[in-house]
Design an enzyme around this catalytic site. Structure first.
Site, PDB file in Angstrom:
ATOM      1  N   GLU A 140       0.828  -1.208   0.000  1.00  0.00           N
ATOM      2  CA  GLU A 140       0.000   0.000   0.000  1.00  0.00           C
ATOM      3  C   GLU A 140       0.859   1.253   0.000  1.00  0.00           C
ATOM      4  OE1 GLU A 140      -2.239  -3.065   2.639  1.00  0.00           O
ATOM      5  OE2 GLU A 140      -0.191  -2.636   1.977  1.00  0.00           O
ATOM      6  N   CYS A 159      -2.711  -3.759   6.961  1.00  0.00           N
ATOM      7  CA  CYS A 159      -2.340  -3.969   8.365  1.00  0.00           C
ATOM      8  C   CYS A 159      -2.665  -2.722   9.186  1.00  0.00           C
ATOM      9  CB  CYS A 159      -0.857  -4.321   8.475  1.00  0.00           C
ATOM     10  SG  CYS A 159       0.274  -2.988   8.007  1.00  0.00           S
ATOM     11  N   ALA A 208       9.278 -36.147  -9.174  1.00  0.00           N
ATOM     12  CA  ALA A 208       9.140 -36.344 -10.617  1.00  0.00           C
ATOM     13  C   ALA A 208       9.014 -37.836 -10.865  1.00  0.00           C
ATOM     14  CB  ALA A 208      10.352 -35.786 -11.347  1.00  0.00           C
ATOM     15  N   ARG A 236      12.187 -23.755  -5.616  1.00  0.00           N
ATOM     16  CA  ARG A 236      13.231 -23.635  -4.592  1.00  0.00           C
ATOM     17  C   ARG A 236      13.441 -22.171  -4.202  1.00  0.00           C
ATOM     18  NH1 ARG A 236      18.128 -27.928  -6.047  1.00  0.00           N
ATOM     19  NH2 ARG A 236      16.854 -29.831  -5.901  1.00  0.00           N
ATOM     20  N   GLU A 262      11.758 -32.702  -0.944  1.00  0.00           N
ATOM     21  CA  GLU A 262      12.263 -33.424  -2.110  1.00  0.00           C
ATOM     22  C   GLU A 262      12.870 -34.765  -1.686  1.00  0.00           C
ATOM     23  OE1 GLU A 262      14.577 -31.392  -5.009  1.00  0.00           O
ATOM     24  OE2 GLU A 262      13.366 -29.582  -4.972  1.00  0.00           O
TER      25      GLU A 262
END
Length: 368
Positions: free
Chosen positions: A52, A75, A154, A184, A292
């Site tokens: 902001e 905030c 993977a 990462r 991982e």
């Protein structure tokens, strides 16, 4: 342009802070006046000005009477920065459009209430789901005080993370592997089990230009990590935590001298207590972890209930092999009804590969 259009722009701006704002949220802000965008900004880095205030500073015209679009409730408390509600009121903003409320107990609707008490019109929940998804890490961390854990792996289309010989480089193509590096950069820490260190001797760093290296966490119950491992040899340059149950002070000293931080944990069922680990990491303001690990580590994480999200990179390949490794090992569930269920799945194409992302349902911490 309407409210949704301006909020979409604010969301795009917020993502510029990815990887840099932790443990604060990513936030974007746009200021519109008379149909013209006169200012915009985002939270660029933890400890620096919020979105902001950056948007107000960038204004090319007076913001008096303007509308501000902000992805998260402004905030209203003093932290590293002064309250954004003060800046909005002082600038003469007439209307504030908020994407989602801030779950931080220090804010939690108080920011909106203050703005309204000063005669500012507030419109809430514009693109709320998108705004909440942007800050899923922050929302989880501020409410639980524990890291948001993303299990990443993977695999081939027949569910293998390595061939029958144990070879795993490379399952996916360059585009998918580059995407992993962006993750990462995005998440605060990366975590593996000692088995991964022994098998691959990984660096666990971020290999993209301008990327931020994650804090490296090794789950090593008996301190078997070789002192010659890359993560130990580079611990002076990249923060590295060895989580262990080993009480051998001399062993701990060797790693400490190399720059590693030793985090002692209780033993549970022959392994370190992952729930206790999450609590201690949360106390160190580690708000997110990219897991991982191998199949054994992944099962332990799932079984303990610490995982919130799955990232499965799937390659259009088939390895076969009865004994070839799979993403999740361990004892597994006894019956299909006991499966870990996932929701809100999305599919992204990355070159020839696919990324499937899903949220874990009922990711409760299991204390047994």
């Amino acid at each position: 342009m309407n409210d949704n259009d301006y909020m979409r722009l604010a969301l795009q701006l917020a993502q510029n802070g990815c990887g840099m704002t932790s443990p604060n949220p990513m936030v974007g802000a746009v200021i519109e006046k008379g149909g013209e965008i006169i200012g915009q900004g985002w939270h660029e880095q933890y400890g620096k000005a919020h979105a902001e205030r950056n948007a107000l500073v960038s204004c090319k015209k007076s913001p008096v009477g303007a509308t501000m679009y902000v992805t998260l409730e402004p905030c209203c408390h003093h932290g590293r920065q002064p309250p954004c509600t003060d800046a909005i009121i002082e600038a003469g903003i007439k209307r504030v459009v908020v994407g989602s409320k801030d779950p931080n107990p220090q804010v939690a609707g108080k920011g909106i209430q203050i703005l309204r008490s000063h005669g500012i019109e507030v419109t809430e929940n514009i693109l709320q789901k998108d705004c909440e998804r942007l800050n899923e890490v922050f929302f989880h961390y501020i409410q639980t005080k524990r890291p948001f854990v993303v299990m990443k792996y993977a695999m081939t289309m027949d569910g293998k993370i390595a061939s029958s010989t144990g070879a795993s480089k490379w399952i996916t193509g360059e585009t998918a592997r580059h995407h992993v590096q962006t993750q990462r950069h995005r998440y605060t820490a990366i975590m593996v089990g000692v088995g991964t260190v022994l098998a691959d001797d990984p660096m666990l760093s971020c290999r993209i230009s301008g990327g931020r290296n994650p804090i490296r966490i090794i789950c090593d119950t008996h301190l078997r990590t070789p002192v010659t491992a890359q993560i130990v040899q580079t611990a002076m340059q990249i923060p590295t935590i060895l989580a262990t149950c080993c009480t051998d002070r001399e062993k701990q000293r060797i790693y400490g001298d190399a720059g590693c931080r030793i985090l002692y944990l209780n033993e549970k069922n022959g392994h370190l207590d992952l729930i206790q680990l999450m609590e201690k990491l949360g106390q160190r303001q580690i708000d997110s972890i990219l897991l991982e690990g191998g199949g054994a580590m992944n099962w332990a994480a799932l079984d303990s209930g610490i995982v919130q999200k799955i990232q499965a990179y799937v390659a259009p390949k088939l390895f076969g092999g009865q004994n070839a490794k799979t993403p999740v090992e361990g004892v597994g569930v006894a019956f299909p009804a006991d499966a870990f269920h996932l929701k809100n799945s999305t599919i992204t194409r990355l070159g020839d590969d696919f990324l499937i992302e899903s949220e874990v349902i009922n990711h409760v911490y299991r204390d047994y």
